[in-house]
Write a protein that holds these residues in place. Structure first.
Motif, short mmCIF file in Angstrom:
data_model
loop_
_atom_site.label_atom_id
_atom_site.label_comp_id
_atom_site.label_asym_id
_atom_site.label_seq_id
_atom_site.Cartn_x
_atom_site.Cartn_y
_atom_site.Cartn_z
N GLU A 189 25.36 -7.56 -10.53
CA GLU A 189 25.13 -8.08 -9.18
C GLU A 189 23.67 -8.52 -9.00
O GLU A 189 23.38 -9.57 -8.44
CB GLU A 189 25.45 -7.01 -8.13
N THR A 190 22.76 -7.69 -9.46
CA THR A 190 21.34 -7.97 -9.30
C THR A 190 20.92 -9.20 -10.10
O THR A 190 20.12 -10.03 -9.64
CB THR A 190 20.50 -6.75 -9.72
N GLU A 191 21.47 -9.35 -11.30
CA GLU A 191 21.17 -10.52 -12.12
C GLU A 191 21.72 -11.79 -11.46
O GLU A 191 21.08 -12.86 -11.53
CB GLU A 191 21.75 -10.34 -13.53
N ARG B 292 22.12 -12.25 -8.19
CA ARG B 292 21.21 -12.51 -7.06
C ARG B 292 19.92 -13.17 -7.57
O ARG B 292 19.38 -14.10 -6.95
CB ARG B 292 20.91 -11.18 -6.36
N ASN B 293 19.46 -12.70 -8.73
CA ASN B 293 18.28 -13.25 -9.38
C ASN B 293 18.43 -14.74 -9.67
O ASN B 293 17.53 -15.54 -9.36
CB ASN B 293 18.08 -12.52 -10.71
N GLU C 170 20.50 -16.79 -8.31
CA GLU C 170 20.55 -17.50 -7.02
C GLU C 170 19.15 -17.79 -6.48
O GLU C 170 18.83 -18.89 -6.06
CB GLU C 170 21.26 -16.62 -5.98
N LEU C 171 18.30 -16.74 -6.49
CA LEU C 171 16.93 -16.88 -5.99
C LEU C 171 16.15 -17.90 -6.80
O LEU C 171 15.40 -18.71 -6.25
CB LEU C 171 16.22 -15.51 -6.02
N GLN D 111 17.26 -21.30 -5.76
CA GLN D 111 16.66 -21.62 -4.45
C GLN D 111 15.21 -22.03 -4.59
O GLN D 111 14.74 -23.00 -3.98
CB GLN D 111 16.75 -20.40 -3.52
N GLU E 231 15.50 -5.55 -10.51
CA GLU E 231 15.21 -5.43 -9.07
C GLU E 231 13.76 -5.80 -8.74
O GLU E 231 13.48 -6.38 -7.70
CB GLU E 231 15.53 -3.98 -8.60
N ASN F 241 13.53 -9.44 -8.80
CA ASN F 241 14.17 -9.88 -7.56
C ASN F 241 13.19 -9.90 -6.38
O ASN F 241 13.09 -10.87 -5.64
CB ASN F 241 15.31 -8.92 -7.23
N GLU G 43 11.81 -13.06 -4.22
CA GLU G 43 11.94 -13.13 -2.76
C GLU G 43 10.60 -13.35 -2.08
O GLU G 43 10.50 -14.11 -1.11
CB GLU G 43 12.63 -11.87 -2.23
#
Lengths: 82, 82, 82, 82
Positions: free
Chosen positions: A19-21, A23-24, A26-27, A30, D21, D24, D28
């Protein structure tokens, strides 16, 4: 610790890591997208200012020509004032 | 009237006529001189106004060019306003 | 010279003098008329040039204001160029 | 699988998750920072364009006044052309 508990912990960690990877990634997408927008905007501004500067120089030219015209008028007046 | 009196009258009239004719010539010279000054002045004015009209037309051109420049600036602003 | 001849000469001179004096008056009237036209024209020209000078000063003012505007535009461009 | 192997896997996963994390949080922060720069830049551009528009309106005014002056000059010429 018994084996079953350890396996559970490992699987939960694997899931969380995945999950964290995600999200990574995705960021990062972006960030790249925003950087591209910033750069494209910067180039557009650069072109805008270049055009503005060019028009400003033309304005300078026109004001100079108006002043020269004004001087011609003044000289004409002086040469014909009797 | 006797002869002597008539001769005196004639001589006085001759003298007076001579003076008047002289004055006449003077006046005619003054008139011609003034007419020449009026004509020369008129030609000078004509040339002055011709130059003025020419400069006025150039002023028109400059104002037209300034307006065109202003329109270019406005278009540039509109095309880059986001 | 006999009396009759003298009388004829005197009368001719009187007539000629009258004509010349009349012509004189005419010339003087023409001269005064022309001088009045010259003066009236001079005053008109003076008023015209005064108006022209006034408009020329206003043109000076407008060119000065245009230059000030141009400077404001240049300063704005410089303060926002990054 | 034996217990030791499972513990090793679990510890490696924990370490990897921590690193991810952290990355991440970094991303962010970068994203927020860039968004703030974009917004600040947008406000600056907005203010720049507002000033430009204001100066453009003043330019309009000056061109209008120049045209009016030009008309006055033309009228003066017409009223004094004889």
């Amino acid at each position: 610790e018994n084996t079953t508990e350890l396996q559970t912990q490992r699987d939960q960690l694997r899931h969380k890591l995945q999950e964290t990877e995600l999200r990574n990634e995705e960021l990062e997408l972006q960030l790249v997208g925003l950087e591209q927008r910033v750069e494209s905007r910067r180039l557009e501004e650069q072109s805008f200012r270049k055009s503005l500067r060019s028009l400003l120089q033309m304005l300078d030219g026109k004001i100079f020509e108006l002043s020269a015209l004004r001087d011609s008028l003044a000289k004409l007046m002086d040469s014909h004032s009797s």
